[in-house]
Design an enzyme around this catalytic site. Structure first.
Site, PDB file in Angstrom:
ATOM      1  N   ASP A   1       0.800  -1.234   0.000  1.00  8.49           N
ATOM      2  CA  ASP A   1       0.000   0.000   0.000  1.00  8.49           C
ATOM      3  C   ASP A   1       0.831   1.283   0.000  1.00  8.49           C
ATOM      4  O   ASP A   1       0.280   2.376   0.198  1.00  8.49           O
ATOM      5  CB  ASP A   1      -0.992  -0.016   1.166  1.00  8.49           C
ATOM      6  CG  ASP A   1      -2.171  -0.936   0.865  1.00  8.49           C
ATOM      7  OD1 ASP A   1      -2.568  -1.004  -0.310  1.00  8.49           O
ATOM      8  OD2 ASP A   1      -2.668  -1.591   1.782  1.00  8.49           O
TER       9      ASP A   1
ATOM     10  N   ASP B   1      -6.550  -4.593  -5.049  1.00  6.46           N
ATOM     11  CA  ASP B   1      -6.343  -3.217  -4.561  1.00  6.46           C
ATOM     12  C   ASP B   1      -5.061  -2.604  -5.124  1.00  6.46           C
ATOM     13  O   ASP B   1      -4.941  -1.396  -5.300  1.00  6.46           O
ATOM     14  CB  ASP B   1      -6.251  -3.179  -3.031  1.00  6.46           C
ATOM     15  CG  ASP B   1      -7.173  -4.160  -2.338  1.00  6.46           C
ATOM     16  OD1 ASP B   1      -7.485  -5.210  -2.924  1.00  6.46           O
ATOM     17  OD2 ASP B   1      -7.555  -3.894  -1.187  1.00  6.46           O
TER      18      ASP B   1
HETATM   19  N1  GLY Z   1      -7.868  -3.585   1.537  1.00  8.19           N
HETATM   20  C1  GLY Z   1      -8.177  -2.276   1.160  1.00  8.19           C
HETATM   21  C2  GLY Z   1      -9.626  -2.055   1.091  1.00  8.19           C
HETATM   22  O1  GLY Z   1     -10.294  -2.219   2.086  1.00  8.19           O
HETATM   23  O2  GLY Z   1     -10.128  -1.714   0.059  1.00  8.19           O
END
Ligand code: GLY
Length: 378
Positions: free
Chosen positions: A94, A156
């Protein structure tokens, strides 16, 4: 209803969102809000994946309204993330969410050389997570003893790779872009199904790179269709096309967009999963709607006029519904801008509450509609 007529509400939405953000700034300061509980945003530690959204939103308002308080708060958030970069061990895939909306944003708006350095450092860490055999960016780390997630990739991450495209554009070194494209190629091959729905998680063998299985993750089941994951794919692949110009990314983004739009309920704001059995509560996930709307506005810029009207019109209707039906504008006891987000239904976490990324993408969507072309992922 023409798209022009549909924009009557836009300036009022921008004003209300800006006023609420300014008020929130006085309490939240340079902290990292995630989900609002009982009207108050609960803040997370700086290493949590959501750390970029609040400063990103501050930058969007500063960029157009020029409030110095907001710039100072955004810069303070960015500086607080330095400890996370230094400590390194809590960083995962992330990095893109976190440093695109802080350091890349700051660098694009102010030209701050220190922000550029931070974003390049983050891009290097992200590139270092690439699995050469499986051609994917690894998600997560072993967060508890014995946890084996070396072969895990998640949808993601399509929103993390814009940091790599930025690093190539900024440094002139094509390696970052090679990794971004290899990861997105794997998304096309293994995550996007033929009907335009997507897997949240895919497990590969980390040694050979072979596909092992699709996993439900934050969606209801492996073969269901988690709506925020679908939005990550829609926007991430559109951004991939924006940066790399590969027609396959555009085709896939369109397929995902059509699946998303075809499965929206009457008020144009998605349920948290598009494939739920009747006994499971169909909570909305307004954050998925807001993210998809901003992605659709970019998608509309990449296609011919007839298609563009479809995507832009759909995005406008979604943003207008979020504003009219989901906005907490008249409630001084609610810090969230947009109600009814769902963070993680399978784990029962933050269900049916405002989420900072819902607020962020709503504001980004408004900002796009107002003609702002400094969008941090691009
Ligand atoms: N894992 C990131 C989200 O909740 O979209």
């Amino acid at each position: 209803m023409s798209n022009t007529a549909a924009l009557d509400w836009l300036e009022e939405a921008w004003r209300q969102a800006g006023a609420k953000t300014l008020r929130n700034g006085a309490r939240i300061g340079s902290n990292f809000p995630h989900a609002s509980q009982g009207g108050v945003y609960v803040c997370e530690e700086p290493h949590w994946w959501t750390a970029g959204f609040w400063p990103g939103m501050l930058w969007l308002f500063y960029r157009e309204n020029g409030e110095e308080t907001l710039r100072r708060l955004a810069e303070a958030c960015e500086e607080r993330l330095d400890d996370v970069l230094r400590e390194y061990t809590k960083l995962d895939h992330d990095l893109g969410f976190m440093w695109t909306l802080t350091s890349v944003a700051s660098y694009k708006i102010t030209g701050n050389a220190e922000s550029r350095r931070r974003a390049l450092q983050a891009a290097n860490y992200l590139a270092g997570r690439f699995n050469l055999k499986g051609r994917f960016i690894r998600a997560w780390n072993p967060w508890s003893a014995g946890q084996d997630n070396a072969g895990i990739a998640i949808i993601d991450c399509a929103m993390n790779v814009p940091l790599l495209f930025w690093a190539t554009a900024e440094s002139g070194d094509p390696r970052y872009r090679h990794i971004a494209e290899a990861h997105l190629d794997t998304v096309l091959e293994r995550f996007v199904r033929s009907d335009g729905s997507v897997y949240h998680i895919v497990r590969f063998d980390p040694l050979t790179g072979d596909f092992v299985e699709g996993i439900g993750g934050q969606g209801y089941a492996p073969e269901s269709a988690w709506s925020r994951g679908t939005a990550w794919a829609l926007y991430g692949l559109t951004l991939g096309y924006h940066h790399a110009g590969k027609p396959a990314y555009l085709d896939a983004a369109k397929r995902v967009a059509h699946f998303f739009l075809a499965n929206l309920p009457e008020d144009r704001v998605p349920h948290w999963d598009f494939r739920l059995p009747p006994e499971v509560t169909k909570y909305r996930d307004s954050s998925a709607g807001a993210c998809a709307a901003s992605g659709l506005l970019l998608l509309a810029e990449k296609v011919g006029r007839t298609e563009a009207e479809l995507y832009r019109g759909a995005a406008i209707r979604m943003l207008e519904s979020l504003y009219r039906n989901y906005g907490a504008w008249d409630d001084p006891n609610e810090e969230g801008l947009i109600l009814h987000g769902t963070s993680h239904y399978p784990e029962g976490k933050n269900v049916d509450v405002p989420l900072i990324y819902g607020d962020y993408f709503f504001v980004e969507g408004l900002s796009r509609l107002r003609g702002n072309d400094t969008i941090f992922w691009q």
